[in-house]
Design an enzyme around this catalytic site. Sequence first.
Site, short mmCIF file in Angstrom:
data_model
loop_
_atom_site.label_atom_id
_atom_site.label_comp_id
_atom_site.label_asym_id
_atom_site.label_seq_id
_atom_site.Cartn_x
_atom_site.Cartn_y
_atom_site.Cartn_z
N ASP A 74 -49.45 -14.01 -22.34
CA ASP A 74 -49.35 -14.36 -20.68
C ASP A 74 -50.39 -14.30 -19.99
OD1 ASP A 74 -47.70 -14.42 -18.40
OD2 ASP A 74 -46.55 -12.40 -18.65
N ASP A 75 -50.60 -15.26 -19.27
CA ASP A 75 -52.05 -15.55 -18.57
C ASP A 75 -53.41 -15.53 -19.45
OD1 ASP A 75 -50.37 -15.65 -16.35
OD2 ASP A 75 -51.09 -13.99 -15.17
N CYS A 114 -46.01 -18.90 -14.60
CA CYS A 114 -45.12 -18.67 -15.88
C CYS A 114 -44.02 -19.12 -15.97
CB CYS A 114 -44.95 -16.94 -15.50
SG CYS A 114 -46.40 -15.93 -15.55
N LYS A 168 -40.63 -11.11 -22.40
CA LYS A 168 -40.61 -11.75 -21.18
C LYS A 168 -39.78 -12.99 -21.02
CE LYS A 168 -43.53 -13.44 -17.26
NZ LYS A 168 -44.75 -13.34 -16.93
N HIS A 170 -38.04 -14.37 -17.68
CA HIS A 170 -38.55 -14.89 -16.34
C HIS A 170 -38.24 -16.22 -16.18
CE1 HIS A 170 -42.22 -15.20 -13.59
NE2 HIS A 170 -41.28 -14.81 -12.75
N HIS A 257 -51.22 -10.23 -19.02
CA HIS A 257 -50.96 -10.16 -17.69
C HIS A 257 -51.05 -8.92 -17.00
CE1 HIS A 257 -48.49 -10.77 -14.36
NE2 HIS A 257 -48.27 -12.00 -14.43
N ASP A 329 -48.70 -18.97 -21.61
CA ASP A 329 -47.94 -19.73 -20.71
C ASP A 329 -48.30 -20.46 -19.64
OD1 ASP A 329 -48.64 -17.40 -19.41
OD2 ASP A 329 -46.80 -16.84 -18.56
N ASN A 330 -49.77 -20.25 -19.60
CA ASN A 330 -50.49 -20.94 -18.20
C ASN A 330 -51.95 -20.68 -18.73
OD1 ASN A 330 -48.58 -18.91 -16.42
ND2 ASN A 330 -50.91 -18.59 -16.61
N LYS A 345 -55.32 -19.76 -13.31
CA LYS A 345 -53.86 -19.84 -13.17
C LYS A 345 -53.38 -20.22 -11.82
CE LYS A 345 -49.78 -16.52 -12.76
NZ LYS A 345 -49.37 -15.00 -13.18
#
Length: 486
Positions: A74-75, A114, A168, A170, A257, A329-330, A345
């Site tokens: 995540d991130d 995300c 997660k 989301h 994250h 995810d990014n 991001k």
Amino acid sequence: MSSYESESSPSSGSAAASRLSRRAFAGGVAGAAAAVGVGAGPARADAPATAERPFAATPGRHAKRPNILFVLGDDLGWADLSSYGSPHIKTPHLDRLARQGVRFTNAYSGSATCSPTRFSLYTGRFPGRTKGGLAEPIADKSAGLEPTHPTLASLLRDAGYATALIGKWHCGFLPDYSPTKSGWDEFFGNFGGALEYYSKLGGGGEYDLYEGAVREGDATYKDLRYYTRILTERASAYVAREHDRPWLLNLNFTTPHWPWIADGDVAASAEIVRRIKAGEKGALWHQDGGSIAKYTEMVQDLDRSVGEVLRALRRSGQERDTLVFFASDNGGERFSYNWPLSGNKGSLLEGGIRVPTILRWPARLDGGQVSDEPVYTPDWTATLLELAGARPDPAYPLDGTSLAGHLLRGREVPERDLFWRVRGERALRRGDWKYHRGKSGRDQLFHLGRDQREQADLSGREPALLKELRAAWERTEAELLPYPAV
């Protein structure tokens, strides 16, 4: 031609970068299609992602449909792994995974934040084709992934797979949205975009850890240990089970994250919780916390956690027949190491959407390989469906291109454009060329093969190409839903 590249020197993305080993194309999944009752015949590299033309079997390699372990950080920034060039973050487990499979140097997320990327993975389509995908990211109960929309999980389940999502989600909140409403047999994790790692509190003070949630009011799952530890244990237990059919596990970590809390940081956790409970908006963002050292600790913890899940997979005897995929995810956030990319991001510059991506499948792919082919999230949906012998729903055509023919038979990836749209920003990549318009409203043109950092704007030198790429972006954009008024 076999070509290998040291993990300590990431590809520049140029045409001279290493290509996939020819030996990688020896595999096949004949029998995968037979398992779902489809016919035989050669597959075209540019064919839709269907199981109508399964791969030919190769003597000496059995034809078993793969289990799929799809892991998202995540991130996590493009160069945050040591195998992607980080000079200070050590990630031996993910580096080993890369040595055992294929490391992609020009891989992208489906969006710059995300939830839109998760929409593009779960649906195989641009986020802007669905109302929920327009939220960047989802922050309330007004949007989500409609349960009627086919997903990677629902299509694989229809093809005979067991499906689970741990971590997660989301993609919308109860009562209307949930993984168990969208094709996953099992769910354990959080609904929101972030949570405090110990208390499991979201930004509004809500407790956000659930097991098997289907409707609002379902009981939450109480566990106040560090979240990454809990997810790692759950995922390890899942892969170690006795499975009577192939399985898909989406393992979505929240690491690294924000908030910037590592395992053992109970004092920092207590302070964040105090601020959340006091009603301080934005407390979870932790704008006044974190450091490069703390971020490094979190990424290295993610690496150890992935390593633990992979050990459980190996002990289970399923390693050879399990396709393991790892990505972010990014692009990276505040403390991420993205060199030489610009942006992070939220931006459609390279640093906001180019992500570390690793694929391993011992039964079909040789290790020690590097691919510089431009690929992105919707491609993996199409690829996994084809490898699993699953049929996409023709009412919801995929935007991604299956890479199965490229990975397993050495076929060229069909020429196509990679497309991104976020509110106030646009981008399109064709080959080494990238068209970009940021929030300034100025059109730019970059040659990524020579300028990954996107510093040399060639729009003045190549006006015809700029016009062509801009028109291509606008044709695709015209098919998407408009953003709601702010």
